[in-house]
Design a protein around this motif. Structure first.
Motif, PDB file in Angstrom:
ATOM      1  N   SER A 101       0.990  -1.157  -0.042  1.00 19.97           N
ATOM      2  CA  SER A 101      -0.129  -0.003  -0.138  1.00 19.97           C
ATOM      3  C   SER A 101       1.025   1.159   0.071  1.00 19.97           C
ATOM      4  N   ILE A 102       0.555   2.004  -1.008  1.00 23.20           N
ATOM      5  CA  ILE A 102       1.276   3.436  -0.877  1.00 23.20           C
ATOM      6  C   ILE A 102       0.629   4.619  -0.179  1.00 23.20           C
ATOM      7  N   ASP A 103      -0.633   4.104   0.743  1.00 20.15           N
ATOM      8  CA  ASP A 103      -1.373   5.054   1.558  1.00 20.15           C
ATOM      9  C   ASP A 103      -1.463   4.285   2.939  1.00 20.15           C
ATOM     10  N   PRO A 104      -0.325   4.215   3.617  1.00 22.14           N
ATOM     11  CA  PRO A 104      -0.246   3.402   4.641  1.00 22.14           C
ATOM     12  C   PRO A 104      -1.340   3.996   6.012  1.00 22.14           C
ATOM     13  N   VAL A 105      -1.697   5.112   6.120  1.00 17.41           N
ATOM     14  CA  VAL A 105      -2.550   6.027   6.882  1.00 17.41           C
ATOM     15  C   VAL A 105      -3.694   5.544   6.939  1.00 17.41           C
ATOM     16  N   VAL A 106      -4.504   5.454   5.779  1.00 14.10           N
ATOM     17  CA  VAL A 106      -5.923   4.904   5.282  1.00 14.10           C
ATOM     18  C   VAL A 106      -5.771   3.524   5.140  1.00 14.10           C
ATOM     19  N   ASP A 107      -4.677   2.988   4.705  1.00 17.52           N
ATOM     20  CA  ASP A 107      -4.777   1.649   4.452  1.00 17.52           C
ATOM     21  C   ASP A 107      -4.514   0.637   5.682  1.00 17.52           C
ATOM     22  N   THR A 108      -5.222   0.442   6.457  1.00 14.64           N
ATOM     23  CA  THR A 108      -5.232  -0.424   7.984  1.00 14.64           C
ATOM     24  C   THR A 108      -5.283  -1.821   7.399  1.00 14.64           C
ATOM     25  N   PRO A 109      -5.004  -2.718   8.226  1.00 14.19           N
ATOM     26  CA  PRO A 109      -4.791  -4.091   7.839  1.00 14.19           C
ATOM     27  C   PRO A 109      -6.377  -4.388   7.428  1.00 14.19           C
ATOM     28  N   ASP A 110      -7.348  -3.677   8.201  1.00 13.04           N
ATOM     29  CA  ASP A 110      -8.798  -4.221   8.060  1.00 13.04           C
ATOM     30  C   ASP A 110      -9.180  -3.839   6.603  1.00 13.04           C
ATOM     31  N   ALA A 111      -8.754  -2.591   6.288  1.00 13.90           N
ATOM     32  CA  ALA A 111      -9.010  -1.878   4.774  1.00 13.90           C
ATOM     33  C   ALA A 111      -8.507  -2.701   3.731  1.00 13.90           C
ATOM     34  N   LEU A 112      -7.390  -3.320   4.059  1.00 10.14           N
ATOM     35  CA  LEU A 112      -6.668  -4.183   2.908  1.00 10.14           C
ATOM     36  C   LEU A 112      -7.089  -5.324   2.835  1.00 10.14           C
ATOM     37  N   LYS A 113      -7.774  -6.091   4.172  1.00 11.79           N
ATOM     38  CA  LYS A 113      -8.539  -7.342   4.071  1.00 11.79           C
ATOM     39  C   LYS A 113      -9.907  -7.160   3.244  1.00 11.79           C
ATOM     40  N   ASP A 114     -10.437  -6.072   3.573  1.00 12.96           N
ATOM     41  CA  ASP A 114     -11.821  -5.934   2.761  1.00 12.96           C
ATOM     42  C   ASP A 114     -11.453  -5.701   1.272  1.00 12.96           C
ATOM     43  N   TYR A 115     -10.454  -5.176   0.821  1.00 13.55           N
ATOM     44  CA  TYR A 115      -9.945  -5.006  -0.472  1.00 13.55           C
ATOM     45  C   TYR A 115      -9.678  -6.080  -1.342  1.00 13.55           C
ATOM     46  N   GLY A 116      -8.517  -7.105  -0.508  1.00 19.71           N
ATOM     47  CA  GLY A 116      -8.398  -8.262  -1.188  1.00 19.71           C
ATOM     48  C   GLY A 116      -9.661  -9.075  -1.299  1.00 19.71           C
ATOM     49  N   ASP A 117     -10.533  -9.117  -0.195  1.00 14.66           N
ATOM     50  CA  ASP A 117     -11.641 -10.063  -0.246  1.00 14.66           C
ATOM     51  C   ASP A 117     -12.550  -9.621  -1.681  1.00 14.66           C
ATOM     52  N   GLN A 118     -12.506  -8.584  -2.071  1.00  9.22           N
ATOM     53  CA  GLN A 118     -13.237  -8.269  -3.078  1.00  9.22           C
ATOM     54  C   GLN A 118     -12.753  -8.872  -4.442  1.00  9.22           C
ATOM     55  N   VAL A 119     -11.626  -9.355  -4.492  1.00  6.26           N
ATOM     56  CA  VAL A 119     -11.100 -10.276  -5.758  1.00  6.26           C
ATOM     57  C   VAL A 119     -10.751 -11.528  -5.387  1.00  6.26           C
ATOM     58  N   GLU A 120     -11.380 -11.992  -4.068  1.00  4.33           N
ATOM     59  CA  GLU A 120     -11.004 -13.282  -3.718  1.00  4.33           C
ATOM     60  C   GLU A 120      -9.643 -13.691  -3.664  1.00  4.33           C
ATOM     61  N   ALA A 121      -8.744 -12.877  -3.010  1.00  3.64           N
ATOM     62  CA  ALA A 121      -7.282 -13.142  -2.836  1.00  3.64           C
ATOM     63  C   ALA A 121      -7.065 -14.504  -1.770  1.00  3.64           C
ATOM     64  N   ASP A 122      -6.473 -15.175  -2.551  1.00  4.10           N
ATOM     65  CA  ASP A 122      -5.896 -16.211  -1.467  1.00  4.10           C
ATOM     66  C   ASP A 122      -4.609 -15.893  -0.669  1.00  4.10           C
ATOM     67  N   TYR A 123      -4.981 -15.672   0.721  1.00  6.38           N
ATOM     68  CA  TYR A 123      -3.978 -15.052   1.578  1.00  6.38           C
ATOM     69  C   TYR A 123      -2.945 -15.866   1.914  1.00  6.38           C
ATOM     70  N   SER A 124      -3.007 -17.210   1.648  1.00  8.23           N
ATOM     71  CA  SER A 124      -1.952 -18.062   2.028  1.00  8.23           C
ATOM     72  C   SER A 124      -0.739 -17.808   1.357  1.00  8.23           C
ATOM     73  N   SER A 125      -0.891 -17.060  -0.111  1.00  4.01           N
ATOM     74  CA  SER A 125       0.234 -16.830  -0.737  1.00  4.01           C
ATOM     75  C   SER A 125       0.330 -15.316  -1.295  1.00  4.01           C
ATOM     76  N   TRP A 126      -0.523 -14.356  -0.626  1.00  2.00           N
ATOM     77  CA  TRP A 126      -0.639 -13.024  -1.166  1.00  2.00           C
ATOM     78  C   TRP A 126      -0.675 -12.059   0.189  1.00  2.00           C
ATOM     79  N   ASP A 127       0.087 -11.321   0.362  1.00  4.28           N
ATOM     80  CA  ASP A 127       0.127 -10.430   1.469  1.00  4.28           C
ATOM     81  C   ASP A 127      -0.055  -9.002   0.819  1.00  4.28           C
ATOM     82  N   PHE A 128      -1.019  -8.520   1.509  1.00  2.00           N
ATOM     83  CA  PHE A 128      -1.256  -6.791   1.115  1.00  2.00           C
ATOM     84  C   PHE A 128      -0.793  -5.995   2.133  1.00  2.00           C
ATOM     85  N   VAL A 129       0.276  -5.384   2.189  1.00  3.70           N
ATOM     86  CA  VAL A 129       1.091  -4.803   3.473  1.00  3.70           C
ATOM     87  C   VAL A 129       1.064  -3.435   3.645  1.00  3.70           C
TER      88      VAL A 129
END
Length: 196
Positions: A101-129
């Motif tokens: 994330s290049i917007d670390p203030v807005v992009d909390t872990p929860d915000a990134l989780k919601d974002y990844g969920d939208q594309v059905e990311a497989d978190y076992s091999s994909w980190d949103f940081v």
């Protein structure tokens, strides 16, 4: 007898050379045109777990830059990366993905989780940081990947790369692909080349 011995030695040499070349690892400097060293960056992923680029040493991985409030390129880029992930799974390629994330203030872990969920990311091999300073991520993108990452002062948007980057086991960026017009076949071919 000497002639027979010479033929045996020659044949054995050829067989040994063949065996050695079969185990020879790919020469990354010949295969890829880039070699940019990825510096240390620490943060946390969408689950709030600690992340460090140094932990990726010893494996190949793909990286890109996103932010959840993006109203232009990030949604299609992230959907494309999800397609890359599905294709890797189909091809049996165990390569992880990191979306910084290049917007670390807005992009909390929860915000990134919601974002990844939208594309059905497989978190076992994909980190949103996230979890670093704005200055740190901008410097990281600018220096390690030689790409822009900066706040657009006239809006809530950010300027950043739309690339997908291949990072090698030693921590060097080796290739950049378009994250918008994705060369899926080329990415799969390159990942098969570097697969152990």
């Amino acid at each position: 007898m000497k002639k027979y011995f010479a033929i045996c030695v020659f044949t054995l040499s050829i067989l040994l050379l063949g065996a050695c070349s079969a185990d020879k690892e790919i020469n990354l400097d010949e295969e890829f045109s880039m070699k940019l060293e990825v510096s240390e960056l620490t943060g946390k992923n969408q689950a709030g777990e600690a992340f460090a680029t140094s932990d990726k040493k010893g494996e190949y991985w793909l990286a890109n830059f996103i932010f959840t409030n993006c109203d232009t390129v990030c949604p299609p880029m992230t959907a494309n990366m999800a397609r890359v992930q599905r294709q890797m799974e189909e091809e049996g390629l165990d390569i992880s993905i990191v979306s910084f994330s290049i917007d670390p203030v807005v992009d909390t872990p929860d915000a990134l989780k919601d974002y990844g969920d939208q594309v059905e990311a497989d978190y076992s091999s994909w980190d949103f940081v996230t979890g670093y300073s704005q200055e740190d991520i901008e410097r990281f993108a600018n220096v390690s990947f030689m790409v822009p990452a900066a706040k657009d002062e006239s809006s809530d948007q950010y300027m950043h790369s739309t690339g997908i980057f291949l990072v090698d086991k030693e921590g060097y960026v080796r290739e950049q692909y378009s994250g918008m017009d994705v060369p899926f076949e080329e990415i799969m071919e390159d990942l098969k080349k570097v697969r152990e």
